[in-house]
Write a protein that holds these residues in place. Sequence first.
Motif, PDB file in Angstrom:
ATOM      1  N   ASP A 177       0.724  -1.033  -0.012  1.00  0.00           N
ATOM      2  CA  ASP A 177       0.104  -0.362   0.212  1.00  0.00           C
ATOM      3  C   ASP A 177       0.989   1.187  -0.261  1.00  0.00           C
ATOM      4  N   LEU A 178       0.205   2.807  -0.296  1.00  0.00           N
ATOM      5  CA  LEU A 178       1.047   3.109   0.060  1.00  0.00           C
ATOM      6  C   LEU A 178       1.733   4.126   0.768  1.00  0.00           C
ATOM      7  N   ARG A 179       1.567   3.361   2.027  1.00  0.00           N
ATOM      8  CA  ARG A 179       2.228   3.807   3.616  1.00  0.00           C
ATOM      9  C   ARG A 179       3.146   3.265   4.291  1.00  0.00           C
ATOM     10  N   LEU A 180       3.216   1.979   2.664  1.00  0.00           N
ATOM     11  CA  LEU A 180       4.700   0.697   3.465  1.00  0.00           C
ATOM     12  C   LEU A 180       5.856   2.118   3.746  1.00  0.00           C
ATOM     13  N   ASN A 181       5.852   2.137   2.222  1.00  0.00           N
ATOM     14  CA  ASN A 181       7.698   3.262   2.005  1.00  0.00           C
ATOM     15  C   ASN A 181       7.461   4.523   1.122  1.00  0.00           C
ATOM     16  N   GLU A 182       8.611   4.998   1.463  1.00  0.00           N
ATOM     17  CA  GLU A 182       8.969   6.352  -0.409  1.00  0.00           C
ATOM     18  C   GLU A 182       9.905   5.284  -0.764  1.00  0.00           C
ATOM     19  N   PRO A 183       9.588   5.707  -2.129  1.00  0.00           N
ATOM     20  CA  PRO A 183      10.685   4.382  -2.994  1.00  0.00           C
ATOM     21  C   PRO A 183      12.150   5.989  -3.090  1.00  0.00           C
ATOM     22  N   ARG A 184      12.521   5.386  -2.895  1.00  0.00           N
ATOM     23  CA  ARG A 184      14.264   6.476  -3.673  1.00  0.00           C
ATOM     24  C   ARG A 184      14.226   7.308  -4.679  1.00  0.00           C
ATOM     25  N   TYR A 185      14.873   8.198  -4.653  1.00  0.00           N
ATOM     26  CA  TYR A 185      15.409   8.825  -5.604  1.00  0.00           C
ATOM     27  C   TYR A 185      16.454   7.692  -6.756  1.00  0.00           C
ATOM     28  N   VAL A 186      16.361   7.674  -8.282  1.00  0.00           N
ATOM     29  CA  VAL A 186      17.417   7.266  -8.640  1.00  0.00           C
ATOM     30  C   VAL A 186      17.892   8.068  -9.305  1.00  0.00           C
ATOM     31  N   THR A 187      19.153   8.037  -8.608  1.00  0.00           N
ATOM     32  CA  THR A 187      20.560   8.492 -10.084  1.00  0.00           C
ATOM     33  C   THR A 187      20.833   7.740 -10.387  1.00  0.00           C
ATOM     34  N   LEU A 188      21.708   8.923 -11.607  1.00  0.00           N
ATOM     35  CA  LEU A 188      22.318   8.808 -12.752  1.00  0.00           C
ATOM     36  C   LEU A 188      23.521   7.913 -12.634  1.00  0.00           C
ATOM     37  N   PRO A 189      24.269   7.954 -11.718  1.00  0.00           N
ATOM     38  CA  PRO A 189      25.514   6.702 -11.510  1.00  0.00           C
ATOM     39  C   PRO A 189      24.267   5.236 -11.442  1.00  0.00           C
ATOM     40  N   ASN A 190      23.141   5.013 -10.763  1.00  0.00           N
ATOM     41  CA  ASN A 190      22.763   4.067 -10.676  1.00  0.00           C
ATOM     42  C   ASN A 190      21.951   3.488 -11.757  1.00  0.00           C
ATOM     43  N   ILE A 191      21.301   4.499 -12.507  1.00  0.00           N
ATOM     44  CA  ILE A 191      20.656   4.210 -13.577  1.00  0.00           C
ATOM     45  C   ILE A 191      21.898   3.355 -14.643  1.00  0.00           C
ATOM     46  N   MET A 192      23.409   4.089 -14.923  1.00  0.00           N
ATOM     47  CA  MET A 192      23.987   3.387 -15.359  1.00  0.00           C
ATOM     48  C   MET A 192      24.536   2.689 -14.923  1.00  0.00           C
ATOM     49  N   LYS A 193      24.769   2.011 -14.375  1.00  0.00           N
ATOM     50  CA  LYS A 193      24.849   0.774 -13.389  1.00  0.00           C
ATOM     51  C   LYS A 193      23.748  -0.404 -13.517  1.00  0.00           C
ATOM     52  N   ALA A 194      22.760   0.053 -13.639  1.00  0.00           N
ATOM     53  CA  ALA A 194      21.422  -0.949 -14.373  1.00  0.00           C
ATOM     54  C   ALA A 194      21.397  -1.465 -15.700  1.00  0.00           C
ATOM     55  N   LYS A 195      21.937  -0.469 -16.512  1.00  0.00           N
ATOM     56  CA  LYS A 195      22.582  -1.593 -17.894  1.00  0.00           C
ATOM     57  C   LYS A 195      23.345  -2.192 -18.077  1.00  0.00           C
ATOM     58  N   LYS A 196      24.374  -2.513 -17.120  1.00  0.00           N
ATOM     59  CA  LYS A 196      24.775  -3.392 -17.083  1.00  0.00           C
ATOM     60  C   LYS A 196      24.335  -4.933 -17.063  1.00  0.00           C
ATOM     61  N   LYS A 197      23.649  -4.933 -15.404  1.00  0.00           N
ATOM     62  CA  LYS A 197      22.549  -6.079 -15.058  1.00  0.00           C
ATOM     63  C   LYS A 197      21.633  -6.755 -15.919  1.00  0.00           C
ATOM     64  N   PRO A 198      22.273  -8.622 -15.664  1.00  0.00           N
ATOM     65  CA  PRO A 198      20.756  -8.833 -17.190  1.00  0.00           C
ATOM     66  C   PRO A 198      19.385  -8.545 -17.112  1.00  0.00           C
ATOM     67  N   ILE A 199      18.996  -9.071 -18.420  1.00  0.00           N
ATOM     68  CA  ILE A 199      17.823  -9.297 -17.886  1.00  0.00           C
ATOM     69  C   ILE A 199      17.058 -10.340 -18.893  1.00  0.00           C
ATOM     70  N   GLU A 200      16.270 -11.679 -18.904  1.00  0.00           N
ATOM     71  CA  GLU A 200      16.205 -11.834 -19.386  1.00  0.00           C
ATOM     72  C   GLU A 200      14.883 -12.388 -19.452  1.00  0.00           C
ATOM     73  N   THR A 201      14.643 -12.724 -21.225  1.00  0.00           N
ATOM     74  CA  THR A 201      13.462 -12.634 -22.211  1.00  0.00           C
ATOM     75  C   THR A 201      12.851 -13.822 -22.037  1.00  0.00           C
ATOM     76  N   VAL A 202      11.481 -14.398 -21.678  1.00  0.00           N
ATOM     77  CA  VAL A 202      11.115 -15.354 -22.513  1.00  0.00           C
ATOM     78  C   VAL A 202       9.978 -14.919 -22.747  1.00  0.00           C
ATOM     79  N   LYS A 203       9.166 -16.280 -23.071  1.00  0.00           N
ATOM     80  CA  LYS A 203       8.053 -15.595 -24.025  1.00  0.00           C
ATOM     81  C   LYS A 203       6.979 -16.295 -23.211  1.00  0.00           C
ATOM     82  N   PRO A 204       5.689 -16.383 -23.199  1.00  0.00           N
ATOM     83  CA  PRO A 204       4.879 -16.994 -22.444  1.00  0.00           C
ATOM     84  C   PRO A 204       4.487 -18.686 -22.445  1.00  0.00           C
ATOM     85  N   ASP A 205       4.556 -19.073 -23.958  1.00  0.00           N
ATOM     86  CA  ASP A 205       5.009 -19.936 -24.681  1.00  0.00           C
ATOM     87  C   ASP A 205       5.949 -21.550 -23.632  1.00  0.00           C
ATOM     88  N   ALA A 206       7.259 -20.719 -23.224  1.00  0.00           N
ATOM     89  CA  ALA A 206       7.541 -21.173 -23.314  1.00  0.00           C
ATOM     90  C   ALA A 206       8.203 -21.583 -21.215  1.00  0.00           C
TER      91      ALA A 206
END
Length: 249
Positions: A177-206
């Motif tokens: 719910d809304l009152r669980l927490n307040e999300p952090r501000y995403v900084t530019l260095p973390n955005i750049m680091k996120a580009k190197k983290k893996p994203i696996e892609t799968v299809k519903p059929d799989a």
Amino acid sequence: MKILVPVKRVVDASVKVRLKADGSGVDFANLKMSINPFDEIAVEEAVRLKEKGVATEVVAVSCGTTASQETLRTALAMGADRAILVESEAELQPLAVAKLLNALVTREQPDLVILGKQAIDDDCNQTGQMLAALAGRPQATFASRIELADGFASVTREVDGGLETLKIKLPAVVTSDLRLNEPRYVTLPNIMKAKKKPIETVKPDALGVDIAPRIRTLKIAEPPQRSAGIKVPDVATLIAKLKNEAKVI
């Protein structure tokens, strides 16, 4: 402990949506898209649990088109370790999403699934509950506080009469719910680091999931515009209008 966090790509909460001329749906052309606010809160909570040493891995999941990778990158920039995209161009209704998530829960075996209580586009508030039923896991919805200890989760939730605390055994499903927490501000260095983290892609059929829609939308229309307010000379006139015109008493 592994935490799975489903996230959805929705129209940004600050944007006013407009409907298509034929009333078949929302016109998404040139609209700013972002992570669903309730899901963003879920990601923040999962990352905080990892920072406390309670969790060891946070996995973000999104079901949708290729553009949902942007939403997953936001979750990765917030602190998720890796991401999974269930890619589909088809319309994904809550039951289909719950089935896809259940397939991933079976594969990943997370100790906890945290997701937003609802998406701000369709406001269905169904996916978390359906996932818990399909996975056969205990659930706690509308969480405003989560504490994990000794294989159990103590979840505080807001109810009409005040606060209610549930103690459920892990593995479990929790919606934020809304009152669980307040999300952090995403900084530019973390955005750049996120580009190197893996994203696996799968299809519903799989995943062996049937995503055929069970509900058909006939038409979408804007609510009627509110009429201008008026001043009444006295209480008797007010009561008469409430009774005879508004018909609320």
